[in-house]
Design a protein around this motif. Structure first.
Motif, short mmCIF file in Angstrom:
data_model
loop_
_atom_site.label_atom_id
_atom_site.label_comp_id
_atom_site.label_asym_id
_atom_site.label_seq_id
_atom_site.Cartn_x
_atom_site.Cartn_y
_atom_site.Cartn_z
N LEU A 123 -5.36 -9.80 -3.94
CA LEU A 123 -6.44 -9.56 -4.91
C LEU A 123 -7.16 -8.24 -4.59
CD1 LEU A 123 -8.19 -13.01 -5.48
CD2 LEU A 123 -6.97 -11.58 -7.15
N PHE A 124 -7.51 -8.08 -3.32
CA PHE A 124 -8.27 -6.90 -2.91
C PHE A 124 -7.52 -5.60 -3.22
CE2 PHE A 124 -9.97 -3.71 -0.07
CZ PHE A 124 -11.34 -3.99 -0.03
N PHE A 180 -8.70 -2.96 -6.21
CA PHE A 180 -9.11 -1.61 -5.82
C PHE A 180 -7.97 -0.61 -5.92
CE2 PHE A 180 -12.38 -4.26 -3.89
CZ PHE A 180 -13.52 -3.60 -4.31
N ASP A 181 -6.84 -1.07 -6.48
CA ASP A 181 -5.70 -0.21 -6.72
C ASP A 181 -5.29 0.56 -5.46
OD1 ASP A 181 -3.70 0.81 -8.25
OD2 ASP A 181 -4.88 2.52 -8.99
N ILE A 182 -5.07 -0.20 -4.37
CA ILE A 182 -4.66 0.42 -3.11
C ILE A 182 -3.17 0.21 -2.93
CG2 ILE A 182 -4.90 0.28 -0.59
CD1 ILE A 182 -7.82 -0.75 -1.24
N ASP A 183 -2.48 1.28 -2.53
CA ASP A 183 -1.05 1.23 -2.33
C ASP A 183 -0.67 0.27 -1.21
OD1 ASP A 183 0.91 2.52 -3.76
OD2 ASP A 183 1.53 3.71 -1.99
N ILE A 230 2.59 -9.59 1.99
CA ILE A 230 1.84 -8.79 1.02
C ILE A 230 2.76 -7.85 0.24
CG2 ILE A 230 -0.14 -7.21 0.74
CD1 ILE A 230 -0.85 -9.98 1.79
N SER A 231 3.95 -7.57 0.78
CA SER A 231 4.86 -6.66 0.07
C SER A 231 5.30 -7.23 -1.27
CB SER A 231 6.06 -6.30 0.94
OG SER A 231 6.85 -7.42 1.18
N LEU A 232 4.88 -8.48 -1.57
CA LEU A 232 5.20 -9.04 -2.88
C LEU A 232 4.58 -8.21 -4.01
CD1 LEU A 232 2.91 -11.00 -4.62
CD2 LEU A 232 2.99 -12.19 -2.46
N VAL A 233 3.50 -7.48 -3.72
CA VAL A 233 2.88 -6.66 -4.78
C VAL A 233 3.83 -5.58 -5.28
CG1 VAL A 233 0.49 -7.02 -4.02
CG2 VAL A 233 1.79 -5.09 -3.11
N LEU A 234 4.83 -5.23 -4.46
CA LEU A 234 5.80 -4.21 -4.86
C LEU A 234 6.81 -4.77 -5.86
CD1 LEU A 234 6.58 -2.72 -1.32
CD2 LEU A 234 5.05 -1.77 -3.05
N TYR A 235 6.88 -6.12 -5.93
CA TYR A 235 7.92 -6.73 -6.76
C TYR A 235 7.34 -7.60 -7.86
CZ TYR A 235 10.87 -4.74 -3.31
OH TYR A 235 11.48 -3.83 -2.50
#
Lengths: 233, 126
Positions: free
Chosen positions: A49-50, A54-57, B78-83
């Motif tokens: 979520l965070f 905050f659109d952080i890579d 957390i690398s799930l955000v990449l997919y």
């Protein structure tokens, strides 16, 4: 609103975000007395979520995150301790353990292929799912060599581990599996380090078998996956 | 915690770091198919069994690491955000396959091993 670049560039950002959300997770678990809400789940949700809000890579988060996950190496080596402490019991039951390892890795590969095919998952996704019960570094290697997406496999492996650690003991008890060696082997074979970690909360023997199971199922899966995929897919 | 314990904890961590370093060298130079950490687990097992490293030296450090292991798995998750796109497109097959297969592996393995052990115990009693 965004954080200054100097803050984001420092590993302390990812480290603090991980530790702090884990701490919130522990606090939340204690407060709600909902024991199945592992702090890992709360922490993962809060971090996602965070960094989304905050659109952080991911790369920026992982500058610090990788310093935490780096310790997985020494932690995996540490599994030798329960292993050595319970060596005699393991020696006495080596046949059962060997059969369990074989059955565990084969049922993992075959069940994924059949279910994923039935649900019409795409080929890269199916291949990424195959090593889901294996410890992350081996799983990513297997995924790579099969033609899956290693990073997707890493995510699937962790979620599998969380799921197994949360419900494994209840499911096994429900189906009448009570022997410590059987439980440890089943948890290690189905949900790797996280399942084994949960076993250590029960007793040392379960943890020892779990550690052995992670190593051997990992090797067995690596050896047989390519072959089985060739036949079944 | 007394000072002796702290010295041991540090020593334990030094040993673990050295083992992982040597494992990495072996894996790279000999083209071993294992990840360095798993080879390291085997090496530490051998060192403990041959008493080259005493259990007392590494036990404290190892138990702390095993205790926090869950935390260490968070960053890779957390690398799930990449997919996002692939996961949202095939959310149902991914989740169902993962959950079902995990339960299958668990039950098949647990049941098989328990059956073999209880059979052996019965044989031994006779």
């Amino acid at each position: 609103m965004t954080l200054p670049a100097e803050v984001l560039a420092s590993p302390i950002f990812g480290i603090t975000l991980t530790l702090f959300t884990f701490w919130i997770g522990q606090w939340f678990q204690a407060k709600t007395k909902w024991s199945s809400l592992h702090p890992m789940i709360t922490s993962t949700i809060l971090i996602v979520l965070f960094i989304t809000v905050f659109d952080i890579d991911y790369k920026i988060y992982n500058t610090g995150g990788s310093m935490i996950s780096f310790l997985l190496g020494p932690a995996t080596i540490s599994l030798a301790v329960p292993l050595v402490n319970n060596l005699q019991v393991l020696k006495d039951n080596w046949q059962a353990i060997l059969v369990g390892i074989t059955v565990g890795s084969l049922s993992g590969i075959i069940s994924v292929i059949i279910i994923a095919k039935f649900l019409q998952a795409s080929l890269p996704v199916t291949l990424s799912l195959i090593p889901k019960s294996v410890t992350s570094p081996i799983a990513m290697d297997i995924s790579q060599s099969l033609g899956g997406i290693p990073a997707l496999t890493a995510v699937i492996v962790v979620v599998t581990g969380i799921f197994g650690a949360l419900v494994g003991h209840n499911i096994l008890r429900f189906f009448g599996v009570t022997n410590n060696i059987a439980i440890g082997l089943a948890m290690g074979a189905s949900s790797h380090g996280l399942g084994t970690n949960r076993c250590l909360q029960e007793n040392d023997l379960q943890g020892a078998v779990g550690g052995l199971s992670i190593a051997l199922v990992g090797i067995a899966t690596a050896v047989s996956a390519t072959f089985l995929v060739g036949i079944l897919l | 915690m007394n000072s002796l314990n702290q010295a041991l904890l540090l020593k334990g961590f030094i040993i673990l770091a050295c083992i992982q370093f040597v494992s990495l060298i072996l894996v790279v130079t000999l083209n071993i198919v294992l990840p360095p950490a798993l080879l390291g687990m085997i090496i530490l097992t051998i060192l403990l069994l041959t008493k080259v490293v005493s259990m007392k030296t590494v036990e404290g450090t190892c138990n702390i690491l095993l205790y926090i292991m869950g935390l260490l798995f968070i960053p890779p998750a957390i690398s799930l955000v990449l997919y996002y796109d692939i996961i949202s497109k095939e959310f149902f097959p991914i989740v169902v396959t993962m959950l079902l297969s995990t339960v299958i592996v668990m039950l098949v393995t647990g049941k098989t091993v328990q059956l073999m052990i209880t059979r052996k115990q019965k044989r031994l009693k006779k």
